[in-house]
Design a protein around this motif. Structure first.
Motif, PDB file in Angstrom:
ATOM      1  N   CYS A  41      20.391  48.230  55.512  1.00  0.00           N
ATOM      2  CA  CYS A  41      19.161  48.182  56.296  1.00  0.00           C
ATOM      3  C   CYS A  41      18.655  46.750  56.457  1.00  0.00           C
ATOM      4  N   GLY A  71      25.157  51.890  56.623  1.00  0.00           N
ATOM      5  CA  GLY A  71      23.906  52.497  56.176  1.00  0.00           C
ATOM      6  C   GLY A  71      22.940  51.494  55.589  1.00  0.00           C
ATOM      7  N   ARG A 106      15.254  53.286  51.857  1.00  0.00           N
ATOM      8  CA  ARG A 106      16.576  53.537  52.437  1.00  0.00           C
ATOM      9  C   ARG A 106      17.698  52.905  51.615  1.00  0.00           C
ATOM     10  N   SER A 134      21.144  57.703  60.356  1.00  0.00           N
ATOM     11  CA  SER A 134      21.442  58.632  59.266  1.00  0.00           C
ATOM     12  C   SER A 134      22.704  58.238  58.506  1.00  0.00           C
ATOM     13  N   LYS A 162       9.324  50.643  53.084  1.00  0.00           N
ATOM     14  CA  LYS A 162      10.111  51.398  54.074  1.00  0.00           C
ATOM     15  C   LYS A 162      11.591  51.014  53.970  1.00  0.00           C
ATOM     16  N   VAL A 208      18.962  49.968  60.938  1.00  0.00           N
ATOM     17  CA  VAL A 208      20.013  50.449  60.036  1.00  0.00           C
ATOM     18  C   VAL A 208      21.381  50.130  60.627  1.00  0.00           C
TER      19      VAL A 208
END
Ligand SMILES: C[S@@+](CC[C@H](N)C(=O)[O-])C[C@H]1O[C@@H](n2cnc3c(N)ncnc32)[C@H](O)[C@@H]1O
Length: 223
Positions: free
Chosen positions: A147, A145, A48, A222, A44, A217
């Motif tokens: 993670c 952005g 990203r 997004s 997961k 994040v």
């Protein structure tokens, strides 16, 4: 250790404990457990991140399996651990990563230096009063952005010394944690947006345990 938590005292207990059990800990975690929540949660995180991401493994232990798997996946891994013996083992077992002995609450993490940060089963040993500052530094260390993936404690405990830590007779450990909602609030207040979390019951080599897994994040889901 009683009363107010003293950072240096905690670190001394934790470092000595992991130095002492490092080889036995590695032997216990070396055979892959099934199911292992890492198999669900690390992908997961990676979904990203860019290919060949730069990832900090915070409290990396001996680098097995997490740093090793990330390196095998083509990522650049920097591992930090407060236990010199853990780092010695990590360098031997994961030669493709960079490892350093360091205290997560003190070590320089840099600014926008990492695409990802993993902190698996390590933050329970860091005094929880330091979490707001630590997570703020994680946020700063992540690129926009970027993670964070953590397996962190999930109950309200202000810290206790454990005798025969993880079943290793004669070894002391020290552990503390927050309840889930407090933990999620700290992560959010530090500028990380939690995109997924779950309480996971795990059959670890040291017995059944429940951990709070968090995927978050920097800069919003997004970003
Ligand atoms: C249970 S082990 C987990 C190791 C590895 N992340 C894994 O998933 O197997 C916890 C690790 O956190 C490290 N640790 C604890 N407190 C730390 C601190 N303040 N700074 C850096 N490492 C720390 C310990 O030395 C130990 O190696």
């Amino acid at each position: 250790m009683t009363g107010e938590v003293d950072h240096d005292e905690v670190v001394a207990v934790v470092r000595a404990g992991y130095d002492r059990i490092a080889d036995g800990f590695l032997a216990a975690v070396q055979s892959r457990r099934a199911p292992d929540p890492r198999d669900e949660w690390v992908p997961k995180l990676l979904a990203r991140l860019p290919e060949r991401a730069r990832i900090l493994d915070a409290g990396c232990g001996a680098g097995v399996p997490t740093a090793r798997d990330l390196v095998e996946g083509g990522h650049e891994v920097v591992g930090v651990d407060v236990s010199p013996r853990q780092i010695e083992l990590a360098r031997a077992h994961v030669p493709g990563a960079t490892f350093m002995v360091g205290d997560l609450s003190r070590v320089e993490l840099g600014t926008a230096a990492f695409d990802g940060i993993v902190a698996l089963y390590s933050l329970t040993h860091v005094p929880r009063g330091e979490y707001p500052q630590l997570f703020a530094r994680f946020t700063t260390a992540l690129r926009p952005g970027g993670c964070f993936l953590g397996a962190v404690g999930r109950s309200d405990s202000d810290g206790f010394e454990e005798r025969d830590f993880l079943g290793f007779v004669g070894t002391d450990g020290w552990t503390n944690s927050h309840d889930r909602d407090t933990m999620l609030a700290i992560v959010g207040a530090a500028g990380l947006t939690v995109v997924e979390h779950a309480l996971v019951d795990e059959a670890t080599p040291f017995g059944p345990e429940r951990w709070l897994w968090i995927l978050a994040v920097a800069g919003g889901p997004s970003a």
